[in-house]
Design a protein around this motif. Structure first.
Motif, mmCIF file in Angstrom:
data_model
loop_
_atom_site.group_PDB
_atom_site.id
_atom_site.type_symbol
_atom_site.label_atom_id
_atom_site.label_comp_id
_atom_site.label_asym_id
_atom_site.label_seq_id
_atom_site.Cartn_x
_atom_site.Cartn_y
_atom_site.Cartn_z
ATOM 1 N N ALA A 21 0.831 -1.210 0.000
ATOM 2 C CA ALA A 21 0.000 0.000 0.000
ATOM 3 C C ALA A 21 0.861 1.254 0.000
ATOM 4 O O ALA A 21 0.601 2.209 -0.739
ATOM 5 C CB ALA A 21 -0.930 -0.016 1.217
ATOM 6 N N THR A 22 1.919 1.257 0.828
ATOM 7 C CA THR A 22 2.814 2.413 0.879
ATOM 8 C C THR A 22 3.563 2.575 -0.438
ATOM 9 O O THR A 22 3.774 3.697 -0.922
ATOM 10 C CB THR A 22 3.805 2.266 2.045
ATOM 11 O OG1 THR A 22 3.080 2.046 3.258
ATOM 12 C CG2 THR A 22 4.659 3.512 2.191
ATOM 13 N N ALA A 23 3.965 1.449 -1.039
ATOM 14 C CA ALA A 23 4.667 1.496 -2.321
ATOM 15 C C ALA A 23 3.811 2.166 -3.385
ATOM 16 O O ALA A 23 4.279 3.041 -4.129
ATOM 17 C CB ALA A 23 5.043 0.079 -2.755
ATOM 18 N N ALA A 24 2.542 1.763 -3.476
ATOM 19 C CA ALA A 24 1.645 2.340 -4.483
ATOM 20 C C ALA A 24 1.432 3.830 -4.230
ATOM 21 O O ALA A 24 1.420 4.647 -5.167
ATOM 22 C CB ALA A 24 0.323 1.596 -4.487
ATOM 23 N N ARG A 25 1.267 4.192 -2.963
ATOM 24 C CA ARG A 25 1.040 5.611 -2.638
ATOM 25 C C ARG A 25 2.262 6.460 -2.996
ATOM 26 O O ARG A 25 2.127 7.550 -3.572
ATOM 27 C CB ARG A 25 0.702 5.764 -1.154
ATOM 28 C CG ARG A 25 -0.731 5.345 -0.803
ATOM 29 C CD ARG A 25 -1.061 5.718 0.638
ATOM 30 N NE ARG A 25 -2.431 5.393 1.007
ATOM 31 C CZ ARG A 25 -3.489 6.142 0.735
ATOM 32 N NH1 ARG A 25 -3.319 7.272 0.043
ATOM 33 N NH2 ARG A 25 -4.689 5.774 1.121
ATOM 34 N N LEU A 26 3.462 5.987 -2.654
ATOM 35 C CA LEU A 26 4.665 6.775 -2.966
ATOM 36 C C LEU A 26 4.901 6.858 -4.467
ATOM 37 O O LEU A 26 5.340 7.900 -4.984
ATOM 38 C CB LEU A 26 5.875 6.164 -2.262
ATOM 39 C CG LEU A 26 5.924 6.321 -0.739
ATOM 40 C CD1 LEU A 26 7.172 5.664 -0.161
ATOM 41 C CD2 LEU A 26 5.869 7.803 -0.334
ATOM 42 N N ALA A 27 4.602 5.768 -5.180
ATOM 43 C CA ALA A 27 4.724 5.816 -6.642
ATOM 44 C C ALA A 27 3.745 6.829 -7.222
ATOM 45 O O ALA A 27 4.073 7.562 -8.168
ATOM 46 C CB ALA A 27 4.479 4.434 -7.232
ATOM 47 N N LYS A 28 2.546 6.898 -6.650
ATOM 48 C CA LYS A 28 1.549 7.881 -7.088
ATOM 49 C C LYS A 28 2.075 9.303 -6.863
ATOM 50 O O LYS A 28 1.784 10.219 -7.645
ATOM 51 C CB LYS A 28 0.246 7.672 -6.307
ATOM 52 C CG LYS A 28 -0.873 8.649 -6.636
ATOM 53 C CD LYS A 28 -1.486 8.363 -7.989
ATOM 54 C CE LYS A 28 -2.719 9.229 -8.235
ATOM 55 N NZ LYS A 28 -3.282 9.005 -9.595
ATOM 56 N N GLY A 245 4.952 2.142 -11.649
ATOM 57 C CA GLY A 245 6.403 2.049 -11.725
ATOM 58 C C GLY A 245 7.096 1.339 -10.579
ATOM 59 O O GLY A 245 8.334 1.309 -10.525
ATOM 60 N N VAL A 246 6.336 0.750 -9.644
ATOM 61 C CA VAL A 246 6.972 0.052 -8.517
ATOM 62 C C VAL A 246 7.687 -1.202 -9.019
ATOM 63 O O VAL A 246 7.164 -1.961 -9.832
ATOM 64 C CB VAL A 246 5.933 -0.347 -7.442
ATOM 65 C CG1 VAL A 246 6.613 -1.133 -6.318
ATOM 66 C CG2 VAL A 246 5.241 0.889 -6.888
ATOM 67 N N ASN A 247 8.901 -1.413 -8.537
ATOM 68 C CA ASN A 247 9.728 -2.565 -8.878
ATOM 69 C C ASN A 247 9.683 -3.566 -7.734
ATOM 70 O O ASN A 247 10.048 -3.226 -6.602
ATOM 71 C CB ASN A 247 11.175 -2.109 -9.046
ATOM 72 C CG ASN A 247 11.728 -2.532 -10.386
ATOM 73 O OD1 ASN A 247 11.313 -3.537 -10.932
ATOM 74 N ND2 ASN A 247 12.692 -1.759 -10.874
ATOM 75 N N TYR A 248 9.262 -4.791 -7.981
ATOM 76 C CA TYR A 248 9.181 -5.812 -6.939
ATOM 77 C C TYR A 248 10.294 -6.843 -7.113
ATOM 78 O O TYR A 248 10.521 -7.344 -8.214
ATOM 79 C CB TYR A 248 7.823 -6.513 -6.978
ATOM 80 C CG TYR A 248 6.739 -5.739 -6.259
ATOM 81 C CD1 TYR A 248 6.511 -5.940 -4.902
ATOM 82 C CD2 TYR A 248 5.971 -4.798 -6.936
ATOM 83 C CE1 TYR A 248 5.531 -5.218 -4.234
ATOM 84 C CE2 TYR A 248 4.986 -4.074 -6.275
ATOM 85 C CZ TYR A 248 4.770 -4.298 -4.912
ATOM 86 O OH TYR A 248 3.802 -3.591 -4.260
ATOM 87 N N HIS A 249 10.980 -7.162 -6.008
ATOM 88 C CA HIS A 249 12.002 -8.204 -6.000
ATOM 89 C C HIS A 249 11.620 -9.242 -4.940
ATOM 90 O O HIS A 249 11.787 -8.994 -3.738
ATOM 91 C CB HIS A 249 13.375 -7.611 -5.689
ATOM 92 C CG HIS A 249 13.868 -6.641 -6.715
ATOM 93 N ND1 HIS A 249 14.422 -7.032 -7.911
ATOM 94 C CD2 HIS A 249 13.864 -5.282 -6.734
ATOM 95 C CE1 HIS A 249 14.758 -5.965 -8.619
ATOM 96 N NE2 HIS A 249 14.420 -4.886 -7.927
#
Length: 582
Positions: A21-28, A245-249
């Motif tokens: 959720a935080t990843a999506a918000r920061l990417a936004k 644009g979030v990159n997941y590893h």
């Protein structure tokens, strides 16, 4: 990790609900975001288990406070529906089974609740129930506005006049059980309306009365289930993040959080492989106590957090049945006859009660895709004490186990002060005998496959401190400014999101926390917060003019002058009547 000079970068440790959720918000908000996750799947405890056409929610199976789920997707420019998430309402909410052979169906339907409550406490009991709902509503709305929407980085934030004015309306110094006892006069209904504190990993005799807000959201807004499993919500957030644009590893564990030479700034993460990833900020969604004691240099803060009260753990069984069990609804609660003693055993002795209360989820009852035709998938959660010896037992190989691989778990469990093999056997035996006695169905011959999670596997697979499935406890001195902060107090650029930081545990609460943390990161780095002006509750459609029919006008108020005049009139009338009698 590369970036251009103008774009801010963030690394998020962990792809649990708070992380994605935080990843999506920061990417936004324009950040370049990288998420590193030790497991090969997203969601953390909100993940799925599969076996031969059966599907099980490994952790949460109840979607509560739906407004927070709709909110995050709306603020990301989409919706649950647009992302293919279909919610089903569960009715009844629960079927609660008692040891005397009776049961109680909890529902959002007032007509149904009137009948159920009147059966045990008469029609007056229903009126008291409505007053109980009113109090729970107040707890819920005040908490959303003054706790879940705000941060409390220091004790000074608790001195806010508006917060203090509402504090005592939350009944934080009384227990859920004592508050319910004011409205329900039978022990049966007191249990019906207090068992929900288990969602916080707390006893209803210790959990602050504030948390009756959980009962409110269930009774007023209902319990929902995403078709395809709870992980569908996480999957949708991952997909939205990737589009932004979030990159997941995945399968990428880290060995530490990288710090500047003076240890005052977080600069990235050091992977288990030895490679270092750098970023402007690091947001940790790993278990907070684990992170302080394993990913950062040793500190008194980390040691003190490890000594704080933790929530309970669980023994969870995942059973594939070869036929359906019609007597069980989607959500079932089997309450121990020795109610208080069962909670004392969990939270004071950190064991499993001789007769435990437990929860049975049948996802295939609400979502047929959870099991093959004419069969059922069952998840049984038994609350138990958390691990007492946090350093004992190997972490290796202690993941979810099937019935064919319990020997390795036994070896690990024998190293702890608690006798987990015995408790596991007691749990299984008691569950089967209790369900058979109360529903008339013997599940044992119907089980074709079994997987199990114990406190040891919760700790190993998800790095949960003491195997506590809900993180730190929610006692009064473990919330608000007393709870570990979302921003590290001494290390610049290091933030935390998840169950053990503010505002607390539970998927909707962690979603609210992601909003707080992402906003905090943006403001600290001078980045605009795209959702800050949206999502205001109680508002109509944006830009809609308020017509005459919708203009707010308060009803007539009774002034002190009117009260005084009514008292005088009453006294005069009384005097006249007494005079006539004389």
């Amino acid at each position: 990790m590369t970036k251009n000079d103008s774009q801010k970068t963030a690394i998020i440790i962990g792809a649990g609900v708070g992380g994605v959720a935080t990843a999506a918000r920061l990417a936004k908000a324009g950040f370049r975001v990288t998420v590193v996750e030790k497991n090969d799947f997203s969601g953390g405890r909100c993940s799925l288990l599969h076996h031969d056409g059966y599907r099980f929610d490994q952790g949460p199976s109840l979607l509560l406070i739906p407004r927070f789920f709709h909110e995050i997707f709306r603020e990301l420019g989409t919706s649950l529906e647009a992302e293919g998430v279909k919610l089903h309402k569960c009715d009844p909410n629960y079927n609660i089974w008692f040891g005397d052979g009776s049961n109680f169906k909890l529902s959002t339907d007032l007509v149904s609740m009137k009948s159920e409550i009147a059966k045990w406490e008469g029609i007056d009991g229903y009126e008291r129930y409505l007053r109980f709902l009113q109090e729970c509503h107040r707890h819920h709305e005040i908490s959303v506005k003054h706790v879940l929407r705000k941060n409390f980085p220091s004790l000074l934030n608790m001195l806010d006049l508006e917060f203090l004015r509402n504090l005592f309306q939350l009944h934080p110094f009384e227990s859920i059980y004592s508050r319910a006892s004011k409205y329900f006069w039978t022990e049966r209904l007191r249990r019906v309306f207090t068992f929900g504190s288990m969602y916080l990993g707390m006893s209803p005799f210790d959990a602050p009365g504030t948390y009756s807000l959980l009962q409110y959201t269930e009774l007023a807004e209902g319990i929902w289930y995403p078709e395809g499993g709870f992980h569908k919500v996480v999957e949708a957030l991952v997909n939205v993040g990737k589009r932004l644009g979030v990159n997941y590893h995945f399968s990428t564990p880290i060995s530490s959080i990288a710090l500047s030479p003076d240890s005052r700034t977080a600069t990235g993460v050091v992977l288990a492989s030895g490679r270092t990833l750098t970023a402007d900020v690091v947001i940790c969604n790993a278990d907070l106590v684990y992170a302080y004691n394993n990913l950062l240099p040793p500190s008194s803060t980390g040691r003190s957090y490890a000594k704080r009260d933790a929530s309970c753990s669980s023994i969870s069984f995942y059973w594939a049945l070869n036929q359906q069990v019609p007597s069980l609804t989607a959500h079932n609660i089997f309450l121990a006859s020795a109610y208080r003693e069962s909670f004392d055993s969990i939270f004071k002795k950190h064991l499993i009660p001789t007769e435990p209360s437990f929860y049975v989820n049948v996802p295939s009852r609400i979502d047929p895709t959870a099991a093959p035709p004419s069969t059922d998938a069952l998840v049984v959660l038994v609350p138990v004490g958390h691990l007492l010896d946090n350093d004992s037992g190997s972490h290796a190989g202690a993941g979810t186990t099937s019935t064919t691989s319990t020997s390795s778990t036994t070896t690990q469990q024998d190293k702890t002060p608690q006798d987990w093999p015995s408790m596991l056997a007691l749990a299984r035996r008691t569950i089967l005998s209790t369900i058979a006695a109360r529903t008339g169905t013997d599940l044992a011959p119907l089980i074709v496959h079994e997987s199990v999670n114990t406190p040891l596997s919760w700790r190993s697979r998800f790095n949960l401190d003491r195997g506590a499935i809900l993180g730190l406890s929610h006692s009064f001195f473990n919330v608000l400014a007393f709870r570990p902060a979302t921003r590290h107090k001494r290390i610049k650029g290091l933030y935390f999101v998840g169950a053990s930081t503010h505002p607390g545990t539970g998927v909707p609460v962690v979603l609210a926390g992601s909003r707080i943390v992402a906003g905090e990161v943006c403001r600290d780095l001078g980045v605009g917060v795209p959702w800050e002006d949206g999502g205001k509750e109680g508002a109509g459609e944006k830009g809609r003019e308020v017509g005459e029919l919708d203009r707010v006008r308060r009803g007539p108020m009774v002034s002190w002058v009117h009260v005084f005049l009514m008292v005088v009139v009453a006294m005069v009338v009384s005097g006249v009547l007494f005079g006539l009698r004389g």
